[in-house]
Enzyme design. Structure first.
Site, PDB file in Angstrom:
ATOM      1  N   HIS A  19      10.556   5.562   2.937  1.00 55.77           N
ATOM      2  CA  HIS A  19      10.474   7.045   2.531  1.00 55.77           C
ATOM      3  C   HIS A  19      11.424   8.102   2.240  1.00 55.77           C
ATOM      4  O   HIS A  19      10.921   9.522   1.991  1.00 55.77           O
ATOM      5  CB  HIS A  19       9.159   7.373   3.808  1.00 55.77           C
ATOM      6  CG  HIS A  19       8.075   6.531   4.298  1.00 55.77           C
ATOM      7  ND1 HIS A  19       7.439   6.180   5.084  1.00 55.77           N
ATOM      8  CD2 HIS A  19       7.329   5.906   3.152  1.00 55.77           C
ATOM      9  CE1 HIS A  19       6.555   5.511   4.790  1.00 55.77           C
ATOM     10  NE2 HIS A  19       6.548   5.015   3.238  1.00 55.77           N
ATOM     11  N   HIS A  42       1.762  -0.752  -4.590  1.00 56.12           N
ATOM     12  CA  HIS A  42       0.796  -1.450  -3.405  1.00 56.12           C
ATOM     13  C   HIS A  42       0.715  -0.021  -2.274  1.00 56.12           C
ATOM     14  O   HIS A  42       1.897   0.313  -1.181  1.00 56.12           O
ATOM     15  CB  HIS A  42       2.123  -1.808  -2.752  1.00 56.12           C
ATOM     16  CG  HIS A  42       2.280  -3.374  -3.777  1.00 56.12           C
ATOM     17  ND1 HIS A  42       2.899  -3.147  -5.143  1.00 56.12           N
ATOM     18  CD2 HIS A  42       0.684  -4.308  -3.669  1.00 56.12           C
ATOM     19  CE1 HIS A  42       2.477  -4.173  -5.525  1.00 56.12           C
ATOM     20  NE2 HIS A  42       1.988  -5.161  -4.303  1.00 56.12           N
ATOM     21  N   SER A 100       3.421   6.748   2.318  1.00 59.13           N
ATOM     22  CA  SER A 100       4.014   6.732   1.361  1.00 59.13           C
ATOM     23  C   SER A 100       2.758   8.227   0.386  1.00 59.13           C
ATOM     24  O   SER A 100       3.732   9.143   0.034  1.00 59.13           O
ATOM     25  CB  SER A 100       4.246   5.665   0.448  1.00 59.13           C
ATOM     26  OG  SER A 100       3.611   4.641  -0.019  1.00 59.13           O
ATOM     27  N   ASP A 143      -5.705  -4.715  -8.363  1.00 64.37           N
ATOM     28  CA  ASP A 143      -4.395  -5.233  -7.837  1.00 64.37           C
ATOM     29  C   ASP A 143      -3.389  -4.396  -8.995  1.00 64.37           C
ATOM     30  O   ASP A 143      -3.586  -3.596 -10.164  1.00 64.37           O
ATOM     31  CB  ASP A 143      -4.057  -6.657  -8.530  1.00 64.37           C
ATOM     32  CG  ASP A 143      -2.744  -7.318  -8.785  1.00 64.37           C
ATOM     33  OD1 ASP A 143      -1.691  -6.586  -8.353  1.00 64.37           O
ATOM     34  OD2 ASP A 143      -2.493  -7.996 -10.220  1.00 64.37           O
ATOM     35  N   GLY A 144      -2.161  -3.442  -8.260  1.00 64.94           N
ATOM     36  CA  GLY A 144      -1.379  -2.535  -8.647  1.00 64.94           C
ATOM     37  C   GLY A 144      -0.262  -3.328  -9.884  1.00 64.94           C
ATOM     38  O   GLY A 144       0.080  -2.707 -10.274  1.00 64.94           O
ATOM     39  N   ASP A 164       5.852  -1.690  -3.549  1.00 72.11           N
ATOM     40  CA  ASP A 164       5.993  -1.830  -2.312  1.00 72.11           C
ATOM     41  C   ASP A 164       5.250  -2.911  -1.533  1.00 72.11           C
ATOM     42  O   ASP A 164       4.579  -2.808  -0.687  1.00 72.11           O
ATOM     43  CB  ASP A 164       5.978  -0.756  -1.684  1.00 72.11           C
ATOM     44  CG  ASP A 164       5.820  -0.472   0.516  1.00 72.11           C
ATOM     45  OD1 ASP A 164       6.870  -1.595   0.567  1.00 72.11           O
ATOM     46  OD2 ASP A 164       5.735  -0.169   0.700  1.00 72.11           O
TER      47      ASP A 164
HETATM   48  N1  SAM Z   1       3.521   2.064   0.420  1.00 73.01           N
HETATM   49  C1  SAM Z   1       3.085   1.922   1.684  1.00 73.01           C
HETATM   50  C2  SAM Z   1       3.775   3.169   2.546  1.00 73.01           C
HETATM   51  O1  SAM Z   1       5.210   3.122   2.302  1.00 73.01           O
HETATM   52  O2  SAM Z   1       2.648   3.315   2.689  1.00 73.01           O
HETATM   53  C3  SAM Z   1       2.637   0.936   3.125  1.00 73.01           C
HETATM   54  C4  SAM Z   1       2.308  -0.891   2.062  1.00 73.01           C
HETATM   55  S1  SAM Z   1       2.509  -2.180   2.224  1.00 73.01           S
HETATM   56  C5  SAM Z   1       3.804  -2.374   1.924  1.00 73.01           C
HETATM   57  C6  SAM Z   1       2.092  -3.439   1.190  1.00 73.01           C
HETATM   58  C7  SAM Z   1       0.449  -2.518   1.128  1.00 73.01           C
HETATM   59  O3  SAM Z   1       0.210  -3.670  -0.226  1.00 73.01           O
HETATM   60  C8  SAM Z   1      -0.951  -3.798   1.835  1.00 73.01           C
HETATM   61  O4  SAM Z   1      -1.411  -2.428   2.546  1.00 73.01           O
HETATM   62  C9  SAM Z   1      -1.553  -4.537   1.041  1.00 73.01           C
HETATM   63  O5  SAM Z   1      -2.908  -4.498   1.465  1.00 73.01           O
HETATM   64  C10 SAM Z   1      -0.926  -3.768  -0.423  1.00 73.01           C
HETATM   65  N2  SAM Z   1      -0.905  -5.413  -0.909  1.00 73.01           N
HETATM   66  C11 SAM Z   1      -1.145  -6.627  -1.439  1.00 73.01           C
HETATM   67  N3  SAM Z   1      -1.265  -7.446  -2.530  1.00 73.01           N
HETATM   68  C12 SAM Z   1      -1.328  -5.759  -3.299  1.00 73.01           C
HETATM   69  C13 SAM Z   1      -1.710  -5.888  -4.612  1.00 73.01           C
HETATM   70  N4  SAM Z   1      -1.393  -6.765  -5.852  1.00 73.01           N
HETATM   71  N5  SAM Z   1      -2.277  -4.253  -5.228  1.00 73.01           N
HETATM   72  C14 SAM Z   1      -2.347  -3.824  -4.111  1.00 73.01           C
HETATM   73  N6  SAM Z   1      -2.048  -3.601  -3.351  1.00 73.01           N
HETATM   74  C15 SAM Z   1      -2.419  -4.488  -2.577  1.00 73.01           C
END
Ligand code: SAM
Length: 241
Positions: A19, A42, A100, A143-144, A164
Site C-alpha cells: 500500500h 484482485h 487497495s 476473474d481479474g 495482487d
Molecule cells: N489487493 C487487495 C488489497 O491490497 O487490499 C488484497 C487482495 S487479496 C491478496 C487477493 C484477492 O483476490 C482475494 O480477495 C481473492 O478472493 C481474490 N481472487 C482470487 N482469485 C481471483 C481472480 N482470479 N480474480 C479476481 N479476484 C480473485
C-alpha cells in the site's frame, strides 16, 4: 472454490509494503492532469475490521500497520501520505484498515477511473457496498486476469494496474507472468505493479526473475521481516513495478 480471505492478513507487513508503494506510484502519476485508469485485478473487500475474528486470529496487523502507526510521529516524510490515508479511514472506522481499492479511490481524482475485480462472493459484496456511490468505479465479480485483457489499452492511454493474487494456487505464479506479458504487448506504456510473497518455494523465488525477462525498465522492492525457515512460512514480500 476460493478459500483465501484477505481479512486474515489485513494490515500485515505485506499490506504495508504494497500500500505504501501503491500510494507513491499514484501520487507520482497524478503529476499529469490527463485521466488515469486504475485496475485492481484482485481487489479484495476494500475495507477490513481489525477487531474481527478473522483479523484477530493471528493478529498479523500487529507486525504491520500497528507497528508502523505507533511510530507515526517519527516516520520519514515519504510515508506521510500513507499514514494520512490510514488516519482518514480510521476517522470513520477506528479499528479498521483499508484495502487497495479504498486507498486508490482516496488518492485518485474526479477525472480518473477505477476498475476492480474480486471473485470471492462475500468480499465482492463488501467491496461493492463501499464503492457503490463512487461514479468513477466499476466492480466486477469475475476473474481479474481475464478482465484485464479487455481493458487494455484504456481510452485515456494512461493506466496503473495492480496485480495482487493470493498465490494459494500454484497456477497464480504462471498466470501473473502470462498476464503481464500479454498486457505489455497490448499496452506497453502502462504502469504495472505485481505483489509477490517471499516463500521458501521455487515458484516464489523464480517469479521476480521471470518478470524481469519481460521488461527491463522495472523496480523491484522487497521487505524481509525474517530469515527463511524450513520449507514453510512467508518471510517477507515484494513489489515488482
Ligand atoms: N489487493 C487487495 C488489497 O491490497 O487490499 C488484497 C487482495 S487479496 C491478496 C487477493 C484477492 O483476490 C482475494 O480477495 C481473492 O478472493 C481474490 N481472487 C482470487 N482469485 C481471483 C481472480 N482470479 N480474480 C479476481 N479476484 C480473485
Amino acid at each position: 472454490m476460493l478459500s483465501y480471505r484477505h481479512a486474515f492478513h489485513a494490515g500485515n507487513h505485506a499490506d504495508v509494503l504494497k500500500h505504501c508503494v501503491l500510494m507513491f506510484v499514484i501520487d507520482y502519476l497524478k503529476q499529469k492532469e490527463k485521466p488515469l485508469w486504475y485496475v485492481d485485478t484482485h481487489a479484495g473487500a476494500g475495507a477490513y475490521d481489525l477487531n474481527s475474528i478473522e483479523a484477530k486470529k493471528n493478529a498479523e496487523f500487529s507486525g504491520g500497520i500497528e507497528l508502523l502507526f505507533a511510530q507515526r510521529a517519527i516516520l520519514p516524510p515519504a510515508l506521510q501520505l500513507y499514514i494520512d490515508a490510514i488516519e482518514n479511514f480510521r476517522a470513520r472506522a477506528p479499528h479498521g484498515y483499508p484495502g487497495s481499492p479504498w486507498l486508490a479511490a482516496h488518492l485518485l481524482r474526479a477525472q480518473d477511473r477505477l476498475r476492480l475485480f474480486e471473485m470471492h462472493p462475500q468480499d465482492f459484496d463488501i467491496l461493492q457496498e463501499i464503492m457503490v456511490h463512487d461514479r468513477r468505479v466499476a466492480v466486477a465479480a469475475s476473474d481479474g486476469f481475464a478482465g484485464l485483457k479487455a481493458l487494455l489499452p484504456p481510452p485515456s492511454r494512461r493506466a496503473l494496474v495492480l496485480i495482487d493474487p493470493p498465490y494459494e494456487l500454484k497456477e497464480d505464479y504462471a498466470r501473473v507472468v502470462a498476464v503481464l506479458s500479454d498486457a505489455l504487448r497490448r499496452f506497453a506504456t502502462g504502469t504495472y505493479m505485481v505483489w509477490y510473497p517471499l516463500l521458501p518455494r521455487v515458484e516464489s523465488a523464480r517469479l521476480p526473475e521471470r518478470l524481469a525477462t519481460l521488461n527491463h525498465n522495472a523496480l523491484r522492492i522487497e521487505l524481509r521481516i525474517d530469515e527463511p525457515r524450513g520449507d514453510f512460512g512467508m518471510y517477507g514480500s515484494g513489489m515488482y513495478v
